[in-house]
Design an enzyme around this catalytic site. Structure first.
Site, PDB file in Angstrom:
ATOM      1  N   ARG A 171      -9.718   8.026  12.516  1.00 21.34           N
ATOM      2  CA  ARG A 171      -9.104   7.116  11.555  1.00 21.34           C
ATOM      3  C   ARG A 171      -8.171   7.878  10.639  1.00 21.34           C
ATOM      4  NH1 ARG A 171      -8.869   2.874   9.297  1.00 21.34           N
ATOM      5  NH2 ARG A 171      -9.491   3.553   7.239  1.00 21.34           N
ATOM      6  N   GLY A 172      -7.602   7.153   9.695  1.00 16.38           N
ATOM      7  CA  GLY A 172      -6.633   7.777   8.809  1.00 16.38           C
ATOM      8  C   GLY A 172      -5.278   7.181   9.133  1.00 16.38           C
ATOM      9  N   ASN A 173      -4.294   7.504   8.315  1.00 17.20           N
ATOM     10  CA  ASN A 173      -2.973   6.947   8.599  1.00 17.20           C
ATOM     11  C   ASN A 173      -2.326   7.699   9.760  1.00 17.20           C
ATOM     12  OD1 ASN A 173      -1.732   9.249   7.500  1.00 17.20           O
ATOM     13  ND2 ASN A 173      -2.046   8.410   5.457  1.00 17.20           N
ATOM     14  N   CYS A 217      -9.096  -7.100  13.448  1.00 15.63           N
ATOM     15  CA  CYS A 217      -8.637  -5.926  14.182  1.00 15.63           C
ATOM     16  C   CYS A 217      -9.825  -5.071  14.624  1.00 15.63           C
ATOM     17  CB  CYS A 217      -7.693  -5.123  13.297  1.00 15.63           C
ATOM     18  SG  CYS A 217      -6.900  -3.750  14.098  1.00 15.63           S
ATOM     19  N   ARG A 245     -11.349  -2.387  20.494  1.00 13.23           N
ATOM     20  CA  ARG A 245     -10.519  -3.014  21.530  1.00 13.23           C
ATOM     21  C   ARG A 245      -9.985  -1.963  22.502  1.00 13.23           C
ATOM     22  NH1 ARG A 245      -5.180  -3.027  22.033  1.00 13.23           N
ATOM     23  NH2 ARG A 245      -4.918  -2.013  20.025  1.00 13.23           N
ATOM     24  N   ARG A 246      -9.455  -0.862  21.953  1.00 16.52           N
ATOM     25  CA  ARG A 246      -8.936   0.195  22.830  1.00 16.52           C
ATOM     26  C   ARG A 246     -10.072   0.875  23.585  1.00 16.52           C
ATOM     27  NH1 ARG A 246      -5.119   1.897  17.860  1.00 16.52           N
ATOM     28  NH2 ARG A 246      -3.341   0.578  18.370  1.00 16.52           N
ATOM     29  N   SER A 282     -10.571   2.059  17.473  1.00 13.03           N
ATOM     30  CA  SER A 282     -10.436   0.641  17.758  1.00 13.03           C
ATOM     31  C   SER A 282     -11.385   0.262  18.892  1.00 13.03           C
ATOM     32  CB  SER A 282      -8.975   0.350  18.138  1.00 13.03           C
ATOM     33  OG  SER A 282      -8.905  -0.686  19.088  1.00 13.03           O
ATOM     34  N   ARG A 298       0.873  -1.179   0.000  1.00 15.89           N
ATOM     35  CA  ARG A 298       0.000   0.000   0.000  1.00 15.89           C
ATOM     36  C   ARG A 298       0.909   1.228   0.000  1.00 15.89           C
ATOM     37  NH1 ARG A 298      -2.706  -0.240   5.297  1.00 15.89           N
ATOM     38  NH2 ARG A 298      -3.544   1.737   4.580  1.00 15.89           N
ATOM     39  N   ARG A 307      -3.620  11.095  11.846  1.00 14.44           N
ATOM     40  CA  ARG A 307      -4.099  11.031  13.226  1.00 14.44           C
ATOM     41  C   ARG A 307      -3.345  12.025  14.114  1.00 14.44           C
ATOM     42  NH1 ARG A 307      -5.452   4.653  14.436  1.00 14.44           N
ATOM     43  NH2 ARG A 307      -5.582   4.034  12.271  1.00 14.44           N
ATOM     44  N   THR A 336      -9.747   7.363  19.142  1.00 12.74           N
ATOM     45  CA  THR A 336      -9.372   6.023  18.677  1.00 12.74           C
ATOM     46  C   THR A 336     -10.574   5.477  17.932  1.00 12.74           C
ATOM     47  OG1 THR A 336      -8.740   3.761  19.254  1.00 12.74           O
ATOM     48  CG2 THR A 336     -10.103   4.912  20.854  1.00 12.74           C
ATOM     49  N   LYS A 380      -1.309  -7.404  12.447  1.00 10.78           N
ATOM     50  CA  LYS A 380      -2.616  -7.248  13.087  1.00 10.78           C
ATOM     51  C   LYS A 380      -3.727  -6.954  12.073  1.00 10.78           C
ATOM     52  CE  LYS A 380      -2.933  -2.519  14.738  1.00 10.78           C
ATOM     53  NZ  LYS A 380      -2.985  -1.699  15.924  1.00 10.78           N
ATOM     54  N   ASP A 381      -3.351  -6.605  10.850  1.00  8.08           N
ATOM     55  CA  ASP A 381      -4.361  -6.342   9.818  1.00  8.08           C
ATOM     56  C   ASP A 381      -4.587  -7.526   8.881  1.00  8.08           C
ATOM     57  OD1 ASP A 381      -4.460  -3.765  10.810  1.00  8.08           O
ATOM     58  OD2 ASP A 381      -2.957  -3.018   9.411  1.00  8.08           O
ATOM     59  N   SER A 423       0.553   3.975   1.994  1.00  8.80           N
ATOM     60  CA  SER A 423       0.627   4.758   3.233  1.00  8.80           C
ATOM     61  C   SER A 423       2.077   4.784   3.697  1.00  8.80           C
ATOM     62  CB  SER A 423      -0.257   4.136   4.315  1.00  8.80           C
ATOM     63  OG  SER A 423       0.351   2.975   4.848  1.00  8.80           O
TER      64      SER A 423
HETATM   65  N1  LIG Z   1      -4.920  -0.520  12.538  1.00  9.52           N
HETATM   66  C1  LIG Z   1      -3.970   0.093  11.684  1.00  9.52           C
HETATM   67  C2  LIG Z   1      -2.567  -0.265  12.014  1.00  9.52           C
HETATM   68  N2  LIG Z   1      -2.020  -1.412  11.591  1.00  9.52           N
HETATM   69  C3  LIG Z   1      -0.748  -1.520  12.111  1.00  9.52           C
HETATM   70  C4  LIG Z   1      -0.516  -0.384  12.878  1.00  9.52           C
HETATM   71  C5  LIG Z   1       0.691  -0.081  13.648  1.00  9.52           C
HETATM   72  C6  LIG Z   1       1.850  -0.959  13.653  1.00  9.52           C
HETATM   73  C7  LIG Z   1       1.653  -2.421  13.963  1.00  9.52           C
HETATM   74  O1  LIG Z   1       0.828  -2.839  14.786  1.00  9.52           O
HETATM   75  O2  LIG Z   1       2.429  -3.182  13.380  1.00  9.52           O
HETATM   76  C8  LIG Z   1      -1.656   0.425  12.806  1.00  9.52           C
HETATM   77  C9  LIG Z   1      -1.846   1.755  13.413  1.00  9.52           C
HETATM   78  C10 LIG Z   1      -2.391   1.766  14.810  1.00  9.52           C
HETATM   79  O3  LIG Z   1      -3.103   0.842  15.242  1.00  9.52           O
HETATM   80  O4  LIG Z   1      -2.128   2.736  15.511  1.00  9.52           O
END
Ligand SMILES: NCc1[nH]cc(CCC(=O)O)c1CC(=O)O
Length: 313
Positions: free
Chosen positions: A149-151, A242, A131-132, A129, A11, A155, A127, A83-84, A13
């Site tokens: 959200r966003g890269n 995720c 989970r968070r 997430s 990607r 953020r 956030t 994690k993605d 980003s």
């Molecule tokens: N969800 C998006 C994502 N995927 C991986 C990371 C960060 C780095 C990683 O976990 O390897 C992030 C950003 C975040 O959650 O802040």
């Protein structure tokens, strides 16, 4: 063998490009003479950055284009944040390498307050997430969670624009992009258990491409692979990705693996936890074991509520 070129689908980003460049550098270092190139592409997830991912089909959106490029032989490997990465791979593709894990913790980032505990009542925390959110709201029901959200750069810019009192990001992404000094405080895993695979980079390639798989071997980090295997087995058993309020985190204690798992209500007030210890050779079954314990404690009802709103991934 080293005369072959390896094309990395990635990607665009900043974090994805960093990870692809990292794998390129490691491959070139391990195999002098090998040519490695990047094939940057735009994923559907990137085009839909402003909508809640849970409503547009989950994290898989970020990897689908890359996998298509592998299957159509437009690239040879795809580099992912573990994690993605969805639990299952399309026919003909698989995960053949997991690199050494970066700091797996969540990071508290604020321009005003030193830590989560110092946030005043009613503070706005960014956030997206679940989970968070579940873990934050259980600890601090007074906080207001706002969608973010966003890269990583976007953020941080939103925090700097004053839209939030603090935001929570993965420490690994900040460190990799050179923003380590923006980490106000790393959050203990006891206070915010990370997502499965957080901080680890994995490499996907064609199952039939044994030559590439051999070239990837020097990048493989066995302890990380064992830990992430247990975490992903837990996620898979709960049908999670995720974008669900599932956390899991494994550490090695000698030859034993200690795996902790958590499922939380995104509205706060209810965190189910489970853990186990066992031989690292049993990583996957330890994951299933902790997932089963979470289900026995009622995780199914929480996940049903979330999947009911978003649909399973
Ligand atoms: N969800 C998006 C994502 N995927 C991986 C990371 C960060 C780095 C990683 O976990 O390897 C992030 C950003 C975040 O959650 O802040």
């Amino acid at each position: 063998m080293s005369s072959r070129e390896i094309r990395i689908a990635t990607r665009k980003s900043a974090l994805a490009l960093w990870q692809a460049e990292y794998v390129k550098a490691r491959l070139e270092q391990a195999h002098p003479g090998l040519t490695v190139s990047l094939v940057p592409m735009v994923s559907r997830g990137d085009k839909l950055l402003d909508s809640p991912l849970s409503k547009i089909g989950g994290k898989g959106l970020f990897v689908k284009e890359l996998e298509t490029a592998l299957l159509e032989n437009e690239a040879d490997i795809a580099v992912h944040s573990m994690k993605d990465v969805p639990m299952d791979f399309p026919q003909g593709l698989g995960l053949y390498c997991i690199c050494e894990r970066e700091d797996p913790r969540d990071a508290f980032v604020s321009n005003t307050y030193a830590s989560l505990d110092e946030l005043p009542q009613g503070s706005i925390v960014g956030t997206s997430s679940l989970r968070r959110q579940a873990q934050l709201l259980t600890r601090r029901p007074d906080l207001q969670i706002r969608f973010l959200r966003g890269n990583v750069n976007t953020r941080l810019a939103k925090l700097d624009a004053g839209e939030y009192d603090a935001i929570i990001l993965a420490a690994a992404g900040l460190i990799r992009l050179g923003f380590e000094e923006r980490i106000t405080s790393a959050i203990n895993v006891e206070d915010s258990l990370p997502a499965g695979g957080q901080g680890a980079v994995g490499i996907e390639c064609r199952t039939a491409d044994l030559e590439i798989q051999a070239l990837l071997k020097p990048l493989d980090h066995q302890p990380t692979e064992v830990r992430v295997t247990a975490e992903r087995a837990l996620n898979k058993h709960l049908n999670g990705g995720c974008q669900v309020p599932i956390a899991c985190y494994a550490v090695l204690e000698g030859d034993n693996l200690w795996l902790r798992g958590l499922v939380g209500d995104p509205d706060g007030g209810l965190l189910l936890t489970a853990e186990t210890r066992g031989p690292q050779t049993e990583a996957a079954s330890l994951g299933v074991q902790v997932a089963e314990e979470l289900l026995a404690k009622g995780a199914g009802a929480i996940l049903q509520k979330v999947y009911g709103e978003a649909g399973p991934q």
